[in-house]
Design a protein around this motif. Structure first.
Motif, PDB file in Angstrom:
ATOM      1  N   PHE A   1     -17.044   0.734  -7.595  1.00  0.00           N
ATOM      2  CA  PHE A   1     -16.576   0.881  -6.216  1.00  0.00           C
ATOM      3  C   PHE A   1     -15.443  -0.101  -6.037  1.00  0.00           C
ATOM      4  O   PHE A   1     -15.655  -1.309  -6.046  1.00  0.00           O
ATOM      5  N   HIS A   2     -14.243   0.433  -5.929  1.00  0.00           N
ATOM      6  CA  HIS A   2     -13.032  -0.385  -5.891  1.00  0.00           C
ATOM      7  C   HIS A   2     -12.472  -0.361  -4.478  1.00  0.00           C
ATOM      8  O   HIS A   2     -12.121   0.688  -3.961  1.00  0.00           O
ATOM      9  N   HIS A   3     -12.378  -1.527  -3.860  1.00  0.00           N
ATOM     10  CA  HIS A   3     -11.933  -1.615  -2.470  1.00  0.00           C
ATOM     11  C   HIS A   3     -10.514  -2.155  -2.378  1.00  0.00           C
ATOM     12  O   HIS A   3     -10.119  -3.031  -3.129  1.00  0.00           O
ATOM     13  N   ASP A   4      -9.766  -1.647  -1.440  1.00  0.00           N
ATOM     14  CA  ASP A   4      -8.472  -2.198  -1.070  1.00  0.00           C
ATOM     15  C   ASP A   4      -8.205  -1.802   0.377  1.00  0.00           C
ATOM     16  O   ASP A   4      -8.860  -0.908   0.915  1.00  0.00           O
ATOM     17  N   ASP A   5      -7.281  -2.477   1.019  1.00  0.00           N
ATOM     18  CA  ASP A   5      -6.940  -2.195   2.412  1.00  0.00           C
ATOM     19  C   ASP A   5      -5.508  -1.700   2.443  1.00  0.00           C
ATOM     20  O   ASP A   5      -4.577  -2.479   2.253  1.00  0.00           O
ATOM     21  N   TRP A   6      -5.332  -0.402   2.635  1.00  0.00           N
ATOM     22  CA  TRP A   6      -4.008   0.193   2.547  1.00  0.00           C
ATOM     23  C   TRP A   6      -3.392   0.539   3.895  1.00  0.00           C
ATOM     24  O   TRP A   6      -2.306   1.088   3.948  1.00  0.00           O
ATOM     25  N   GLY A   7      -4.084   0.267   5.000  1.00  0.00           N
ATOM     26  CA  GLY A   7      -3.460   0.616   6.267  1.00  0.00           C
ATOM     27  C   GLY A   7      -4.324   0.340   7.469  1.00  0.00           C
ATOM     28  O   GLY A   7      -5.432  -0.180   7.370  1.00  0.00           O
ATOM     29  N   SER A   8      -3.757   0.693   8.601  1.00  0.00           N
ATOM     30  CA  SER A   8      -4.460   0.584   9.882  1.00  0.00           C
ATOM     31  C   SER A   8      -5.095   1.939  10.191  1.00  0.00           C
ATOM     32  O   SER A   8      -5.101   2.835   9.354  1.00  0.00           O
ATOM     33  N   GLN A   9      -5.560   2.095  11.397  1.00  0.00           N
ATOM     34  CA  GLN A   9      -6.169   3.374  11.783  1.00  0.00           C
ATOM     35  C   GLN A   9      -5.125   4.451  12.035  1.00  0.00           C
ATOM     36  O   GLN A   9      -5.458   5.628  12.114  1.00  0.00           O
ATOM     37  N   THR A  10      -3.861   4.066  12.151  1.00  0.00           N
ATOM     38  CA  THR A  10      -2.834   5.053  12.469  1.00  0.00           C
ATOM     39  C   THR A  10      -1.801   5.260  11.367  1.00  0.00           C
ATOM     40  O   THR A  10      -1.069   6.238  11.404  1.00  0.00           O
ATOM     41  N   SER A  11      -1.727   4.364  10.406  1.00  0.00           N
ATOM     42  CA  SER A  11      -0.705   4.499   9.375  1.00  0.00           C
ATOM     43  C   SER A  11      -1.037   3.608   8.180  1.00  0.00           C
ATOM     44  O   SER A  11      -1.816   2.665   8.289  1.00  0.00           O
ATOM     45  N   THR A  12      -0.410   3.922   7.053  1.00  0.00           N
ATOM     46  CA  THR A  12      -0.512   3.043   5.900  1.00  0.00           C
ATOM     47  C   THR A  12       0.482   1.892   6.074  1.00  0.00           C
ATOM     48  O   THR A  12       1.435   1.986   6.846  1.00  0.00           O
ATOM     49  N   PHE A  13       0.264   0.806   5.332  1.00  0.00           N
ATOM     50  CA  PHE A  13       1.157  -0.349   5.426  1.00  0.00           C
ATOM     51  C   PHE A  13       2.499  -0.094   4.742  1.00  0.00           C
ATOM     52  O   PHE A  13       3.507  -0.682   5.115  1.00  0.00           O
ATOM     53  N   ILE A  14       2.499   0.738   3.704  1.00  0.00           N
ATOM     54  CA  ILE A  14       3.741   1.075   3.001  1.00  0.00           C
ATOM     55  C   ILE A  14       3.824   2.589   2.862  1.00  0.00           C
ATOM     56  O   ILE A  14       2.824   3.293   2.979  1.00  0.00           O
ATOM     57  N   SER A  15       5.022   3.062   2.603  1.00  0.00           N
ATOM     58  CA  SER A  15       5.237   4.508   2.491  1.00  0.00           C
ATOM     59  C   SER A  15       4.600   5.058   1.215  1.00  0.00           C
ATOM     60  O   SER A  15       4.350   4.315   0.266  1.00  0.00           O
ATOM     61  N   PRO A  16       4.348   6.370   1.173  1.00  0.00           N
ATOM     62  CA  PRO A  16       3.836   6.985  -0.060  1.00  0.00           C
ATOM     63  C   PRO A  16       4.747   6.729  -1.269  1.00  0.00           C
ATOM     64  O   PRO A  16       4.254   6.475  -2.362  1.00  0.00           O
ATOM     65  N   ASP A  17       6.075   6.768  -1.055  1.00  0.00           N
ATOM     66  CA  ASP A  17       6.992   6.506  -2.163  1.00  0.00           C
ATOM     67  C   ASP A  17       6.835   5.083  -2.688  1.00  0.00           C
ATOM     68  O   ASP A  17       6.848   4.849  -3.896  1.00  0.00           O
ATOM     69  N   MET A  18       6.693   4.117  -1.786  1.00  0.00           N
ATOM     70  CA  MET A  18       6.510   2.729  -2.219  1.00  0.00           C
ATOM     71  C   MET A  18       5.154   2.552  -2.900  1.00  0.00           C
ATOM     72  O   MET A  18       5.041   1.822  -3.882  1.00  0.00           O
ATOM     73  N   PHE A  19       4.140   3.215  -2.379  1.00  0.00           N
ATOM     74  CA  PHE A  19       2.828   3.137  -3.017  1.00  0.00           C
ATOM     75  C   PHE A  19       2.919   3.662  -4.452  1.00  0.00           C
ATOM     76  O   PHE A  19       2.412   3.037  -5.384  1.00  0.00           O
ATOM     77  N   GLU A  20       3.574   4.804  -4.617  1.00  0.00           N
ATOM     78  CA  GLU A  20       3.710   5.381  -5.961  1.00  0.00           C
ATOM     79  C   GLU A  20       4.516   4.475  -6.883  1.00  0.00           C
ATOM     80  O   GLU A  20       4.190   4.334  -8.059  1.00  0.00           O
TER      81      GLU A  20
END
Length: 142
Positions: free
Chosen positions: A81-100
């Motif tokens: 079970f791998h946890h990370d925090d990628w965003g708030s309830q309304t958006s991710t912290f970084i764009s999909p392109d940056m995540f990739e």
């Protein structure tokens, strides 16, 4: 599950027919980045210091792969079970392109390691994931 004195601890065998063995891993790569440099600096550094950010993520990935080796050797989990925090309830912290660009290659390495060593990885991310959902879960069948 350990018994005996400190000098003679023995690990009891786990009945894998009776128990599903898991390992929880946190913080994830993004959380580690912002724990080490505060979240505002981490977010700014994706733009202003991308080379350094890549180096940091590569270092954290190598550390986590060394940790994964020990987990697989000694615990032999059925799942991770791998946890990370990628965003708030309304958006991710970084764009999909940056995540990739910044994180997807590292997560493929990490999840691939667990898959290749008998475990299954289960993400436990926080935040609004709709924008990154496809890229995160398209991991070469993992």
């Amino acid at each position: 599950m350990l018994s005996g004195s400190h000098s003679s601890l023995k690990r009891k065998k786990v009945d894998r027919n009776e128990y599903f063995v898991t390992q929880f891993i946190a913080p994830g790569l993004f959380e580690q980045c912002h724990h080490l440099q505060e979240i505002q600096n981490a977010l700014i550094n994706f733009y202003e210091e991308p080379e350094c950010t890549h180096e940091l993520i590569e270092y954290l990935t190598e550390w986590e792969l060394q940790y994964a080796e020990k987990i697989c050797k000694y615990i032999k989990p059925d799942a991770i079970f791998h946890h990370d925090d990628w965003g708030s309830q309304t958006s991710t912290f970084i764009s999909p392109d940056m995540f990739e660009e910044f994180f997807l290659p590292s997560y493929k390495k990490i999840y691939g390691y667990y898959r290749d060593h008998g475990g299954r990885s289960c993400d436990s991310p926080c935040g609004f994931l709709r924008s990154n959902f496809g890229s995160v879960y398209d991991r070469d069948g993992n």
